[in-house]
Design an enzyme around this catalytic site. Structure first.
Site, mmCIF file in Angstrom:
data_model
loop_
_atom_site.group_PDB
_atom_site.id
_atom_site.type_symbol
_atom_site.label_atom_id
_atom_site.label_comp_id
_atom_site.label_asym_id
_atom_site.label_seq_id
_atom_site.Cartn_x
_atom_site.Cartn_y
_atom_site.Cartn_z
ATOM 1 N N ARG A 160 -12.188 15.801 6.782
ATOM 2 C CA ARG A 160 -12.933 16.114 5.552
ATOM 3 C C ARG A 160 -14.390 16.433 5.878
ATOM 4 O O ARG A 160 -14.984 15.796 6.750
ATOM 5 C CB ARG A 160 -12.893 14.923 4.579
ATOM 6 N N ASN A 218 0.880 -1.176 0.000
ATOM 7 C CA ASN A 218 0.000 0.000 0.000
ATOM 8 C C ASN A 218 0.916 1.224 0.000
ATOM 9 O O ASN A 218 1.510 1.568 1.018
ATOM 10 C CB ASN A 218 -0.873 -0.066 1.265
ATOM 11 N N HIS A 230 -13.006 2.853 -0.400
ATOM 12 C CA HIS A 230 -13.020 1.852 0.687
ATOM 13 C C HIS A 230 -13.683 0.554 0.239
ATOM 14 O O HIS A 230 -14.164 -0.225 1.065
ATOM 15 C CB HIS A 230 -13.809 2.348 1.928
ATOM 16 N N GLU A 290 -8.253 -5.055 5.187
ATOM 17 C CA GLU A 290 -8.115 -4.733 3.760
ATOM 18 C C GLU A 290 -6.930 -5.457 3.143
ATOM 19 O O GLU A 290 -6.977 -5.867 1.993
ATOM 20 C CB GLU A 290 -7.971 -3.216 3.582
ATOM 21 N N ARG A 322 -2.513 -1.962 -3.523
ATOM 22 C CA ARG A 322 -3.734 -1.189 -3.333
ATOM 23 C C ARG A 322 -3.655 0.005 -4.285
ATOM 24 O O ARG A 322 -2.699 0.794 -4.225
ATOM 25 C CB ARG A 322 -3.816 -0.695 -1.888
#
Ligand code: AMP
Length: 397
Positions: free
Chosen positions: A239, A7, A178, A378, A90
């Site tokens: 955010r 990742n 996601h 993940e 990823r």
């Protein structure tokens, strides 16, 4: 099969090496501050009692991959990176791809072409892939996209009400992110409920520093809260999530802000942090306990937005088997889960305060809609998808 999951961020590489037979992590680590005068390395393996830490200059992602390679060889886990069975990357933006892809020149070009849609993440993902290709030229490399799981959304869910031709020309649409996490927790929840995923309707809530919700019907995503970018939807650590787009023009006029300054404001200075000064939910909860009103407002806003999405997704799904919580907040904050699900008995959602406080998956038998806590993984999902794509490809040849 040994699969390495990578990742890559703009200045970091996170990795895990899996033995797929036992679903076991053989080694893992994090390389940070790539490109800065002094970088940080933290590496773990089943052969080391304590993590190996180092501080050294790591000029590029290529140097980062070399460090991982040397560590795995020195730990006698592999003889060479080129002996791996696969490397899974990823990749944040997959554009039109609805599943993971074996990386060849064409796929690489597609990933490069998607860069304008994810200008911060894509260059880092590309740097990671190129570095791994140099170090392991004979190993199949697979791109696992955050967006792929959401590609089953119908056009009326993913199209924005903007001039249609403009949307087509610039590839403006809801993509969602996601996806690997939403997919993984949906599969795990179907096992917990002992019901085939193809018959399950779920509302999945990934609540970490980034937050997103998805509506899953018969195992497929039909809507999600993040859009063209990961800025839309739920309130996040820094955010804003959903807002009136007119606020952007108002800020431009009143504060004379430039587009990139507004971009920074919405991505880095908003959300929980914008309201109460911290993006860490633990700190928000601590401040709230000591009477900080802004922290309480931030917490209430955060949960209220989740509840609104639960209601919206309940409406489009019709029948919901379970609401599934994951991510640092979803897995650990009983109060966020409680506040987001309470007073919804008219929708068949009953949350038991005592059982919920345990932070573990519990099946509330009185609740028609089950409420589950499923830790996300993940990296394991990326490893599983990498294995699947490599096997599918070798059968095809
Ligand atoms: P993630 O991005 O999935 O690592 O999640 C990060 C978020 O999870 C941060 O807002 C943390 O404050 C929050 N978090 C982690 N542990 C806890 C906890 N025990 N209670 C509440 N929030 C937590």
């Amino acid at each position: 099969m040994k699969i390495l999951v990578i990742n890559s961020g703009s200045s970091s590489i996170k990795f895990q090496l899996f033995s797929m037979k036992e679903r076991k992590v053989l080694a893992s680590g994090l390389i940070e501050q790539i490109g800065e005068p002094l970088g940080k390395v933290k590496l773990n393996s089943s052969h080391h009692k304590e993590p190996v830490t180092q501080k050294l200059a790591i000029p590029t992602h290529e140097h980062g991959i070399e460090i991982i390679s040397s560590f795995l060889i020195d730990s006698k886990i592999i003889k060479s990176l080129d002996n791996l069975d696969g490397i899974g990357h990823r990749v944040v933006h997959g554009g039109k791809f609805n599943e993971s892809q074996l990386i060849d020149d064409n796929i690489m070009q597609e990933i490069i072409n998607n860069t304008p849609l994810a200008p911060i993440h894509s260059p880092a993902n590309i740097a990671g892939i190129k570095a791994a290709e140099i170090e392991a030229p004979n190993v199949p490399q697979v791109a696992v996209f955050d967006t792929a799981f959401h590609q089953t959304m119908p056009p009326y869910a993913y199209t924005y009400a903007l001039p249609y031709d403009l949307c087509k020309r610039l590839h403006i649409r809801r993509y969602g992110f996601h996806g690997t996490s939403h997919k993984y927790i949906a599969e795990e929840a179907s096992k917990i409920l002992k019901k085939p995923l193809s018959k399950c309707n779920f509302i999945t809530l990934h609540l970490g520093n980034g937050t997103s919700a998805a509506a899953i019907k018969n195992g497929k995503c039909i809507d999600t809260s993040m859009g063209l970018s990961p800025l839309e939807g739920l309130i996040m650590g820094t955010r804003s999530g959903d807002l009136d787009p007119a606020i952007i023009f108002y800020l431009e006029r009143m504060e004379k802000l430039k587009p990139y300054e507004i971009d920074m404001l919405l991505n880095k200075q908003s959300g929980l942090k914008g309201i109460c000064g911290t993006n860490d939910l633990r700190e928000v909860q601590d401040k709230m306990s000591s009477g900080d009103e802004r922290a309480k407002l931030a917490f209430d806003m955060f949960c209220y937005r989740i509840k609104k999405y639960i209601g919206a997704y309940y409406a489009i799904l019709g029948r919901v088997d379970a609401i599934i919580f994951t991510g640092g907040i979803g897995e650990n904050s009983a109060s966020v889960r409680y506040q987001s699900c309470k007073d919804l008995s008219h929708c068949g959602i009953l949350i038991d305060k005592k059982k919920n406080d345990k932070n573990s998956t519990h099946i509330e038998s009185r609740s028609e809609v089950k409420i589950l806590v499923v830790p996300t993984n993940e990296e394991l999902e990326i490893a599983k998808l990498t294995e699947y794509i490599i096997q599918k490809n070798s059968k095809a040849n």
